[in-house]
Enzyme design. Structure first.
Site, PDB file in Angstrom:
ATOM      1  N   SER A   1     -14.593 -16.037 -11.133  1.00  0.00           N
ATOM      2  CA  SER A   1     -15.987 -15.684 -10.843  1.00  0.00           C
ATOM      3  C   SER A   1     -16.569 -14.738 -11.896  1.00  0.00           C
ATOM      4  CB  SER A   1     -16.060 -15.013  -9.475  1.00  0.00           C
ATOM      5  OG  SER A   1     -17.405 -14.672  -9.194  1.00  0.00           O
TER       6      SER A   1
ATOM      7  N   ILE B   1     -21.481  -5.428 -15.421  1.00  0.00           N
ATOM      8  CA  ILE B   1     -22.662  -6.295 -15.278  1.00  0.00           C
ATOM      9  C   ILE B   1     -23.444  -5.873 -14.032  1.00  0.00           C
ATOM     10  CG2 ILE B   1     -23.459  -8.690 -14.980  1.00  0.00           C
ATOM     11  CD1 ILE B   1     -22.071  -8.310 -17.665  1.00  0.00           C
ATOM     12  N   GLY B   2     -22.722  -5.535 -12.949  1.00  0.00           N
ATOM     13  CA  GLY B   2     -23.400  -5.088 -11.736  1.00  0.00           C
ATOM     14  C   GLY B   2     -23.914  -6.234 -10.882  1.00  0.00           C
TER      15      GLY B   2
ATOM     16  N   ASN C   1     -18.639 -17.098  -4.428  1.00  0.00           N
ATOM     17  CA  ASN C   1     -18.206 -15.699  -4.422  1.00  0.00           C
ATOM     18  C   ASN C   1     -19.264 -14.854  -3.699  1.00  0.00           C
ATOM     19  OD1 ASN C   1     -18.169 -12.873  -6.059  1.00  0.00           O
ATOM     20  ND2 ASN C   1     -16.133 -13.766  -6.179  1.00  0.00           N
TER      21      ASN C   1
ATOM     22  N   CYS D   1     -15.680  -5.274  -6.476  1.00  0.00           N
ATOM     23  CA  CYS D   1     -16.447  -5.078  -7.706  1.00  0.00           C
ATOM     24  C   CYS D   1     -16.559  -3.585  -8.003  1.00  0.00           C
ATOM     25  CB  CYS D   1     -17.837  -5.674  -7.608  1.00  0.00           C
ATOM     26  SG  CYS D   1     -18.708  -5.469  -9.173  1.00  0.00           S
TER      27      CYS D   1
ATOM     28  N   LYS E   1     -10.927 -11.334  -2.340  1.00  0.00           N
ATOM     29  CA  LYS E   1     -10.611 -10.916  -3.716  1.00  0.00           C
ATOM     30  C   LYS E   1     -10.215  -9.448  -3.745  1.00  0.00           C
ATOM     31  CE  LYS E   1     -11.761 -11.479  -8.385  1.00  0.00           C
ATOM     32  NZ  LYS E   1     -12.679 -12.245  -9.222  1.00  0.00           N
TER      33      LYS E   1
ATOM     34  N   ASN F   1      -9.018  -8.389  -9.254  1.00  0.00           N
ATOM     35  CA  ASN F   1     -10.274  -8.081  -9.923  1.00  0.00           C
ATOM     36  C   ASN F   1      -9.976  -7.090 -11.062  1.00  0.00           C
ATOM     37  OD1 ASN F   1     -13.085  -7.747 -10.458  1.00  0.00           O
ATOM     38  ND2 ASN F   1     -13.535  -8.172  -8.316  1.00  0.00           N
TER      39      ASN F   1
ATOM     40  N   GLY G   1      -5.940 -12.565 -14.058  1.00  0.00           N
ATOM     41  CA  GLY G   1      -5.854 -11.294 -14.772  1.00  0.00           C
ATOM     42  C   GLY G   1      -5.187 -11.515 -16.118  1.00  0.00           C
TER      43      GLY G   1
ATOM     44  N   THR H   1     -11.786 -13.761 -18.631  1.00  0.00           N
ATOM     45  CA  THR H   1     -12.190 -13.303 -19.962  1.00  0.00           C
ATOM     46  C   THR H   1     -11.922 -14.329 -21.065  1.00  0.00           C
ATOM     47  OG1 THR H   1     -11.755 -11.071 -19.195  1.00  0.00           O
ATOM     48  CG2 THR H   1     -11.866 -11.365 -21.567  1.00  0.00           C
TER      49      THR H   1
HETATM   50  C1  LIG Z   1     -18.133 -10.339 -17.341  1.00  0.00           C
HETATM   51  C2  LIG Z   1     -17.373 -10.417 -16.039  1.00  0.00           C
HETATM   52  C3  LIG Z   1     -18.071 -10.645 -14.845  1.00  0.00           C
HETATM   53  C4  LIG Z   1     -17.377 -10.717 -13.624  1.00  0.00           C
HETATM   54  N1  LIG Z   1     -18.072 -10.962 -12.469  1.00  0.00           N
HETATM   55  C5  LIG Z   1     -17.389 -11.121 -11.289  1.00  0.00           C
HETATM   56  C6  LIG Z   1     -18.080 -11.464 -10.082  1.00  0.00           C
HETATM   57  O1  LIG Z   1     -19.293 -11.693 -10.064  1.00  0.00           O
HETATM   58  N2  LIG Z   1     -17.344 -11.566  -8.934  1.00  0.00           N
HETATM   59  C7  LIG Z   1     -15.977 -11.357  -8.912  1.00  0.00           C
HETATM   60  O2  LIG Z   1     -15.358 -11.464  -7.841  1.00  0.00           O
HETATM   61  N3  LIG Z   1     -15.305 -11.064 -10.049  1.00  0.00           N
HETATM   62  C8  LIG Z   1     -15.972 -10.939 -11.227  1.00  0.00           C
HETATM   63  N4  LIG Z   1     -15.278 -10.658 -12.385  1.00  0.00           N
HETATM   64  C9  LIG Z   1     -13.796 -10.496 -12.337  1.00  0.00           C
HETATM   65  C10 LIG Z   1     -13.090 -11.790 -12.754  1.00  0.00           C
HETATM   66  O3  LIG Z   1     -13.408 -12.848 -11.870  1.00  0.00           O
HETATM   67  C11 LIG Z   1     -11.546 -11.607 -12.803  1.00  0.00           C
HETATM   68  O4  LIG Z   1     -11.075 -11.242 -11.529  1.00  0.00           O
HETATM   69  C12 LIG Z   1     -11.105 -10.530 -13.793  1.00  0.00           C
HETATM   70  O5  LIG Z   1     -11.909 -10.544 -14.953  1.00  0.00           O
HETATM   71  C13 LIG Z   1      -9.619 -10.676 -14.190  1.00  0.00           C
HETATM   72  O6  LIG Z   1      -9.366 -11.896 -14.845  1.00  0.00           O
HETATM   73  P1  LIG Z   1      -9.372 -12.052 -16.469  1.00  0.00           P
HETATM   74  O7  LIG Z   1      -8.517 -10.956 -17.006  1.00  0.00           O
HETATM   75  O8  LIG Z   1      -8.852 -13.443 -16.732  1.00  0.00           O
HETATM   76  O9  LIG Z   1     -10.798 -11.892 -16.900  1.00  0.00           O
HETATM   77  C14 LIG Z   1     -15.961 -10.557 -13.609  1.00  0.00           C
HETATM   78  C15 LIG Z   1     -15.280 -10.340 -14.818  1.00  0.00           C
HETATM   79  C16 LIG Z   1     -15.956 -10.267 -16.026  1.00  0.00           C
HETATM   80  C17 LIG Z   1     -15.174 -10.048 -17.296  1.00  0.00           C
END
Ligand SMILES: Cc1cc2nc3c(=O)[nH]c(=O)nc-3n(C[C@H](O)[C@H](O)[C@H](O)COP(=O)(O)O)c2cc1C
Length: 302
Positions: free
Chosen positions: A20, A70-71, A98, A129, A164, A191, A242, A265
């Site tokens: 997400s 991002i918020g 989500n 978040c 989550k 997260n 992650g 990411t």
């Molecule tokens: C730019 C950005 C925006 C994200 N927005 C959300 C979101 O809207 N809802 C959510 O549950 N997680 C959000 N996440 C968390 C990711 O879904 C994920 O759990 C986290 O980045 C770890 O995975 P990764 O290391 O592969 O990025 C966001 C992550 C990033 C980097």
């Protein structure tokens, strides 16, 4: 090679899905590949009303990942249902919505609204978040609040609910037990971790919000440890995430006990990250002696 994996409400042709917030609602990525290749798609957070997010700068690169604040920017749940989700209908891929909010009431409002969408197969309840002032992470770090919001969302939802989990806690098993007791169908973990980076010239934090969520390879060992610990003490399906970049990373998560994986990411560095992992997974499974994805799940436990 059989890449199928089964989760409550979801039968996935392969275990790989975008995480997400790292894939929007899929439109941009559909220009790079056929989204039907994906096991599932987890879309950007939905809140009750539109949110414009935090002031900029709100992303920064770190030595092995990124910080973001991002918020929860999004057009609001009604617009998501009417204008974003129908686009994904033409793909042969289940969609996970989500759900976010500042209050329990907002979480319920978003959940009830999503009941009228036929374009989704499950909900991911975002109680983790770290980048919003109210709600968000406090639900994911206090077991009694996590329990309450999970119970109420589960009661309001027509769809399976994956919660989550926030890694910003000292006892992940306690948190996982709280949401499992409240009826969660599965867990999504993890997260981002709260972090900060300095701008040397300005002598202040780089991110306008001061802190941001750390994601990417830096958090992979933490995610794997937490999934392993939860799998050790609880029998609940897990979508692991992650820092996954390669098929080898995905296999580590399966061995720790994830039933499927999400990639966040890595999509920003390589828009083809998900299909690349899916295409490479049969070779990696075979190389390490597995006949299927299901064969590998939880096999790292000693
Ligand atoms: C730019 C950005 C925006 C994200 N927005 C959300 C979101 O809207 N809802 C959510 O549950 N997680 C959000 N996440 C968390 C990711 O879904 C994920 O759990 C986290 O980045 C770890 O995975 P990764 O290391 O592969 O990025 C966001 C992550 C990033 C980097």
């Amino acid at each position: 090679m059989n890449l199928t994996t089964r989760l409550p409400g979801l039968t996935l042709k392969n275990p790989v899905m975008p995480a997400s917030g790292c894939f929007g609602f899929g439109k941009e990525y559909s220009q790079f590949y056929d989204l039907s290749e994906l096991g599932a798609i987890i879309v950007k957070a939905a809140t009750g009303e539109a949110r414009y997010g935090n002031p900029t700068p709100r992303v920064a690169e770190t030595s092995s990942g990124m910080l973001n604040a991002i918020g929860l920017q999004n057009p609001g749940v009604e617009k998501i249902i009417d204008e974003e989700l129908p686009f994904l209908r033409s793909y042969d891929t289940p969609v996970i919505a989500n759900v976010a909010g500042s209050t329990v009431e907002e979480y319920i409002k978003v959940t009830e609204a999503l009941n009228r969408s036929e374009d989704i197969s499950a909900l991911e309840l975002n109680i983790s978040c770290p980048n919003v002032k109210e709600g968000g992470v406090q639900f994911g770090t206090d077991p009694s609040l996590a329990k309450e919001v999970t119970f109420k969302v589960k009661e309001a939802s027509n769809y399976p609910v994956y919660v989550k989990m926030s890694p910003n806690v000292s006892n992940i098993v306690e948190m996982a037990k709280a949401v499992a007791d409240a009826g969660a169908d599965g867990l999504s973990m993890i997260n981002t971790l709260t972090g900060m980076q300095m701008n040397l010239k300005q002598r202040k934090p780089i991110i306008a919000n001061k802190t941001g969520g750390l994601s990417g390879p830096a958090i992979k060992p933490i995610a794997i440890r937490m999934i392993y610990e939860v799998r050790q003490s609880l029998d609940i399906p897990i979508i692991g995430m992650g820092g996954i970049i390669t098929a080898e990373d995905a296999l580590e998560f399966l061995l720790a006990g994830a039933d499927a994986v999400a990639v966040g990411t890595a999509n920003f560095q390589n828009p083809l990250a998900c299909p690349d992992i899916i295409n490479d997974l049969p070779r990696v499974l075979k190389q390490y002696g597995f006949d299927s994805v299901e064969d590998a799940i939880g096999k790292g436990h000693v």
